[in-house]
Write an enzyme that holds these catalytic residues in place. Structure first.
Site, PDB file in Angstrom:
ATOM      1  N   ASP A 174       0.810  -1.220   0.000  1.00  0.00           N
ATOM      2  CA  ASP A 174       0.000   0.000   0.000  1.00  0.00           C
ATOM      3  C   ASP A 174       0.842   1.268   0.000  1.00  0.00           C
ATOM      4  OD1 ASP A 174       0.722  -0.883   2.616  1.00  0.00           O
ATOM      5  OD2 ASP A 174      -0.686   0.532   3.502  1.00  0.00           O
ATOM      6  N   GLU A 198      -0.419  -1.821   5.338  1.00  0.00           N
ATOM      7  CA  GLU A 198       0.606  -1.693   6.385  1.00  0.00           C
ATOM      8  C   GLU A 198       0.573  -0.312   7.005  1.00  0.00           C
ATOM      9  OE1 GLU A 198       3.897  -0.776   8.654  1.00  0.00           O
ATOM     10  OE2 GLU A 198       3.668   0.196   6.704  1.00  0.00           O
TER      11      GLU A 198
END
Length: 388
Positions: A80, A137
């Protein structure tokens, strides 16, 4: 040979993947396009299994070695991006306004894809390698979701390894430390309630702005006067707002927010307790009230001693050395995976670049051969075939 020739040859292809991902960043669990790209590559490589939909958009690839063996090693990369407007000016800059890969997860994903391609070609190990591509994350706890969904048991993972690029560390060099490495990352919010009124008549009010300012200052004594100076703690108030926007109004309500970073469970407990005591008692002294909401986030990320040794040995083979890493007060949700299985997390140098989470940061593609080689070395060394 430090960097494997095949991986060095693959560097332009892997860099191409990385730049494609950089152009199309996605946030948290919404890594739909990224996950599809990863799954397509793993399928093309000939992985034995490609599983999608873990933690909504996560992807796992299974690669079985050509030698018999019952152990399984997990290798994890995050996918991400961050809600930051890019200011790099590079050709492959983000095409999504307000979103960019400012932490190098595009590089992590590309490097693990490169390692997966190599491992699927050679299969020179005994047992199974599981490559894990995790969403969310950056604050979403995607690692915890994958663990809670049973990933470790489903794929029979025995030990697990992660990697993060590190600006300031020479390109392609490595650093690590055993034990506590990245901090627990908690969030807090404090609401201070008093009695608003006209700014020209402060004696008729209970001024929440004044109370909140005293609380901000008093919270800093947790680090300076409550915690052993040999321990690490950060208490940062990062937001301050009131329910008034007028220059002549004393507000009824003030809100504070921020983060607490610790590396020890007892210090973490102490910080939460003292924050509540300080906020409530300080407010009471002024005739106001204060309520603390304390949310525990990522736990301390702890590298297993033995597995750290394996990570160092692999790094030394790839780059000729491995430096001791500093303690990091940032959070990392790989901690949830290390809570479930022994393993280690290593830093790979990104060179003299902007720091992560900065609008001018960009992953250094020159780190790709070393990063991929480390992934391969840790997999092959931990799953080395038994001597005949």
């Amino acid at each position: 040979m430090p960097v494997r020739n095949r991986l060095a040859e693959m560097q332009p292809e892997i860099a191409g993947w990385r730049r494609h991902l950089h152009e199309h960043p996605e946030l948290l669990f919404d890594t739909v396009r990224t996950g599809a790209f990863v799954a397509a590559r793993l399928t093309d490589f000939g992985c034995d299994e490609v599983v999608t939909g873990l933690a909504r958009t996560g992807v796992v690839g299974v690669i079985r070695g050509r030698h018999p063996g019952g152990r399984t090693v997990g290798l994890r990369a995050d996918m991400d991006a961050l809600p930051i407007a890019e200011a790099t000016g590079v050709v492959h800059a983000s095409k999504t306004p307000g979103v960019m890969h400012a932490c190098g997860h595009d590089g992590h994903t590309a490097m693990l894809l490169g390692a997966a391609k190599y491992l699927a070609e050679t299969r020179n190990f005994a047992g199974t390698v599981v490559v894990i591509f995790q969403p969310a994350e950056e604050g979403g706890g995607g690692g915890k979701v994958m663990v809670d969904e049973g990933m470790m048991e489903r794929f029979g993972i025995d030990e697990i390894y992660g990697m993060h690029n590190w600006p300031g560390l020479p390109t392609g060099q490595f650093a690590i430390r055993p034990g506590a490495f990245f901090a627990a990352a908690d969030q807090f919010r404090i609401e201070v309630r008093g009695k608003g009124g006209h700014a020209a008549k402060p004696h008729e009010t209970i001024d929440t702005t004044v109370v909140a300012c005293h609380i901000v200052l008093a919270l800093q004594t947790i680090a300076s006067r409550n915690v052993d100076p040999t321990e690490q703690i950060v208490v940062s108030v990062t937001t301050f707002e009131t329910d008034s926007r007028a220059h002549n109004v004393i507000p009824n309500l003030a809100k504070l927010g921020g983060t607490v970073r610790t590396l020890d469970p007892e210090v973490r407990d102490l910080a939460e307790r003292r924050m509540r005591e300080i906020a409530e008692a300080t407010a009471q002294a002024f005739g106001a009230t204060a309520e603390l909401t304390y949310s525990r986030g990522y736990p301390v990320m702890v590298n297993s001693e033995v597995e750290t040794g394996h990570a160092i040995a692999a790094a030394e083979k790839v780059s000729g050395g491995c430096a001791p890493a500093p303690l990091v007060m940032g959070g990392e949700d790989f901690a949830f995976m290390l809570n479930e299985r022994p393993g280690a997390y290593i830093l790979v140098g990104n060179g003299d670049t902007a720091m992560v989470h900065h609008p001018k940061y960009d992953f250094n593609d020159d780190a790709i051969p070393a990063g991929c080689s480390w992934w391969v070395e840790i997999a092959e060394s931990r799953l080395a075939p038994a001597a005949s």
